[in-house]
Design a protein around this motif. Structure first.
Motif, PDB file in Angstrom:
ATOM      1  N   ALA A  80       5.334   1.680  -4.711  1.00 20.90           N
ATOM      2  CA  ALA A  80       4.183   1.290  -3.661  1.00 20.90           C
ATOM      3  C   ALA A  80       2.462   1.569  -4.970  1.00 20.90           C
ATOM      4  O   ALA A  80       2.882   2.036  -5.073  1.00 20.90           O
ATOM      5  N   ASP A  81       2.076  -0.108  -4.978  1.00 24.67           N
ATOM      6  CA  ASP A  81       1.499  -0.389  -6.186  1.00 24.67           C
ATOM      7  C   ASP A  81      -0.277   1.010  -5.499  1.00 24.67           C
ATOM      8  O   ASP A  81      -0.680  -0.084  -4.945  1.00 24.67           O
ATOM      9  N   VAL A  82       0.238   1.796  -5.445  1.00 21.67           N
ATOM     10  CA  VAL A  82      -1.400   2.385  -5.247  1.00 21.67           C
ATOM     11  C   VAL A  82      -1.027   3.264  -6.250  1.00 21.67           C
ATOM     12  O   VAL A  82      -0.543   3.909  -7.287  1.00 21.67           O
ATOM     13  N   GLU A 323       2.089   7.321  -1.589  1.00 19.11           N
ATOM     14  CA  GLU A 323       1.955   6.123  -0.668  1.00 19.11           C
ATOM     15  C   GLU A 323       1.922   5.934   1.170  1.00 19.11           C
ATOM     16  O   GLU A 323       1.802   4.727   1.529  1.00 19.11           O
ATOM     17  N   MET A 326      -1.075   5.148   2.923  1.00 18.92           N
ATOM     18  CA  MET A 326      -1.353   3.510   3.406  1.00 18.92           C
ATOM     19  C   MET A 326      -1.191   3.474   4.738  1.00 18.92           C
ATOM     20  O   MET A 326      -1.550   2.590   5.540  1.00 18.92           O
ATOM     21  N   THR A 331      -7.014   7.987   2.535  1.00 19.10           N
ATOM     22  CA  THR A 331      -6.995   7.689   1.709  1.00 19.10           C
ATOM     23  C   THR A 331      -8.019   9.122   0.941  1.00 19.10           C
ATOM     24  O   THR A 331      -8.389   9.715   1.980  1.00 19.10           O
ATOM     25  N   PRO A 338      -4.565   0.653  -2.473  1.00 16.03           N
ATOM     26  CA  PRO A 338      -3.903   0.008  -3.262  1.00 16.03           C
ATOM     27  C   PRO A 338      -4.696  -0.389  -5.139  1.00 16.03           C
ATOM     28  O   PRO A 338      -5.417  -0.562  -4.561  1.00 16.03           O
ATOM     29  N   ARG A 339      -3.594  -0.407  -5.771  1.00 19.28           N
ATOM     30  CA  ARG A 339      -3.995  -0.191  -7.263  1.00 19.28           C
ATOM     31  C   ARG A 339      -5.173  -2.025  -7.629  1.00 19.28           C
ATOM     32  O   ARG A 339      -5.346  -1.983  -8.617  1.00 19.28           O
ATOM     33  N   THR A 340      -4.119  -2.938  -7.249  1.00 19.53           N
ATOM     34  CA  THR A 340      -4.672  -4.389  -7.630  1.00 19.53           C
ATOM     35  C   THR A 340      -6.068  -4.301  -7.247  1.00 19.53           C
ATOM     36  O   THR A 340      -6.898  -5.377  -7.926  1.00 19.53           O
ATOM     37  N   GLN A 341      -6.870  -3.591  -6.370  1.00 19.90           N
ATOM     38  CA  GLN A 341      -8.533  -3.452  -6.113  1.00 19.90           C
ATOM     39  C   GLN A 341      -9.297  -2.581  -7.183  1.00 19.90           C
ATOM     40  O   GLN A 341     -10.319  -3.108  -7.460  1.00 19.90           O
TER      41      GLN A 341
END
Length: 431
Positions: A80-82, A323, A326, A331, A338-341
């Motif tokens: 997972a991309d976190v 992971e 989530m 958190t 999420p690392r995309t944020q």
């Protein structure tokens, strides 16, 4: 024969010198004919005060691209991309000044014990900032409201939660102090603790680890309240007397607290002894005479047969996989989001609100003249809500559990990357 003996005693020649009679001291002195040896000056690095160690936080775009290509953690298939604690440590190591970096510090940061220590410190500081804001609001409301018995219950709960979180930090810190588990080779008297104490080396390692920990906590909590984090961290590890940051800044934040604030934020385990007998607040929490759940002292290390929902929550944040956060909707600061944020430097990606024109802003200000109250900016992460203690008695197993928890794996790949980078940086500075 007597002359030969006298010459041998008072003026006899040797391969590396001769003896002479000193009239002032009335004694024999040996005068060496060898050239004097050059004494090598050993440069011992001085312990830099915490406030003088500045991390770079203005990394330009070119360096961000270089960091993303060479040093950023790469995802494994199905992962997972976190944001993980390793991501936060990577940013801290990349922006740290070279004079505080060392192979020992990098290796120490990549240990399961240190990972639990950093997570517990992030949790403790995050909850401290949250309760400090809450208590400041409650103290302001006393001017218009009456204090009730329910206030005592709520504030006692805040105080007990902070005390338990300090215990979580203290247990990992105690492991480092005694050189237990995976920290044996970092002990100042060697792995077997039979060497002469390297106190100065140990002090430099502690100061750099403490400064690095403050930076990691600040990054994990969304780059806010740096001074509060630094002041509280130094108070926990050094007590009020030896808090160098407070002596430098002279904020007087403790003396400005109301008695009710001090009781909640500092706890009732604070001891004011003489300087020689002073122990840090973390040690006072461990030896404090208050009801402490014994499982807190082994959480994340010892596998207990039965634990409450409160301990499950704390174990997830201190030693569980990021992971799983989530899935449980919790958190640890920005860890678990999420690392995309976030961008490469773990700053939140701003929305398109900044692209509004001046005309639209002016029109909004005209319509909002009636309601001039500004809405508070939304937090990057949800607040920390610790489950309450169970009302029933703590479960005591028939025998002390000897099974240990499986430690959360530390990234060996990232550790080698930072060691190689440090080697290159040191080589470039010497040439």
């Amino acid at each position: 024969m007597a002359d030969d003996e006298d010459e041998g005693v008072f003026g006899g020649m040797y391969e590396d010198g001769h003896w002479v009679w000193d009239e002032q001291t009335q004694a024999l002195l040996f005068v060496s004919d060898l050239p004097p040896k050059q004494i090598e000056n050993i440069q011992i690095q001085t312990k830099a005060p915490t406030g003088t160690i500045e991390f770079r936080d203005d990394v330009d775009l070119i360096e961000q691209i270089r960091y993303r290509r060479r040093y950023q953690r790469k995802l494994k298939p199905g992962q997972a991309d976190v944001i993980t604690l390793q991501d936060v440590k990577d940013i801290a190591l990349y922006t740290a000044p070279i004079n505080i970096l060392s192979p020992m510090l990098i290796n120490l940061l990549h240990l399961p014990t240190t990972e639990r220590f950093l997570r517990a410190l992030i949790l403790c500081c995050g909850y401290y900032l949250q309760i400090a804001d809450e208590m400041a609001t409650r103290m302001l409301e006393l001017t218009t409201k009456v204090r009730t018995p329910d206030c005592e219950k709520i504030e006692n709960e805040f105080r007990d939660n902070l005390a338990d979180l300090r215990v979580l930090v203290a247990k990992e810190y105690c492991i480092m102090l005694i050189g237990g588990a995976d920290t044996k080779k970092f002990h100042h008297m060697g792995p077997l603790k039979k060497r002469q104490s390297l106190s100065d080396k140990d002090a430099r390692l502690f100061e750099t680890l403490l400064r690095m920990s403050v930076q990691i906590v600040w990054l994990a909590l969304g780059r806010k309240s740096f001074n509060q984090i630094e002041l509280e961290t130094h108070r926990l590890f050094k007590s009020e007397i030896f808090n160098a940051v407070e002596h430098t800044l002279k904020t007087g934040y403790i003396s400005r607290m109301v008695a009710a604030e001090q009781a909640v934020l500092l706890g009732h385990c604070v001891r004011h002894d003489k300087k020689l007998n002073t122990r840090s607040p973390l040690m006072n929490e461990v030896f404090c005479h208050r009801p402490i759940d014994y499982r807190l002292l082994g959480l994340g290390v010892v596998k207990y047969p039965k634990i409450s929902s409160r301990l499950k929550y704390l174990r997830l944040l201190v030693s569980g996989p990021e992971e799983s956060m989530m899935e449980s909707a919790v958190t640890l600061g920005i860890i678990g989001l999420p690392r995309t944020q976030f961008d490469t430097m773990l700053r939140p990606i701003s929305l398109s609100t900044e692209a509004k024109s001046k005309a639209s802003i002016a029109s909004q200000s005209a319509h909002s003249s009636k309601s001039s109250f500004k809405k508070a900016a939304p937090s990057l992460y949800p607040p920390i809500i610790i489950p309450r203690k169970d009302a029933h008695e703590i479960y005591f197993p028939p025998s002390f559990p000897d099974e240990t928890e499986k430690p959360y794996p530390v990234s060996d790949v990232q550790q080698k990357r930072w060691l190689n980078r440090l080697t290159k940086l040191l080589a470039s500075t010497t040439h």
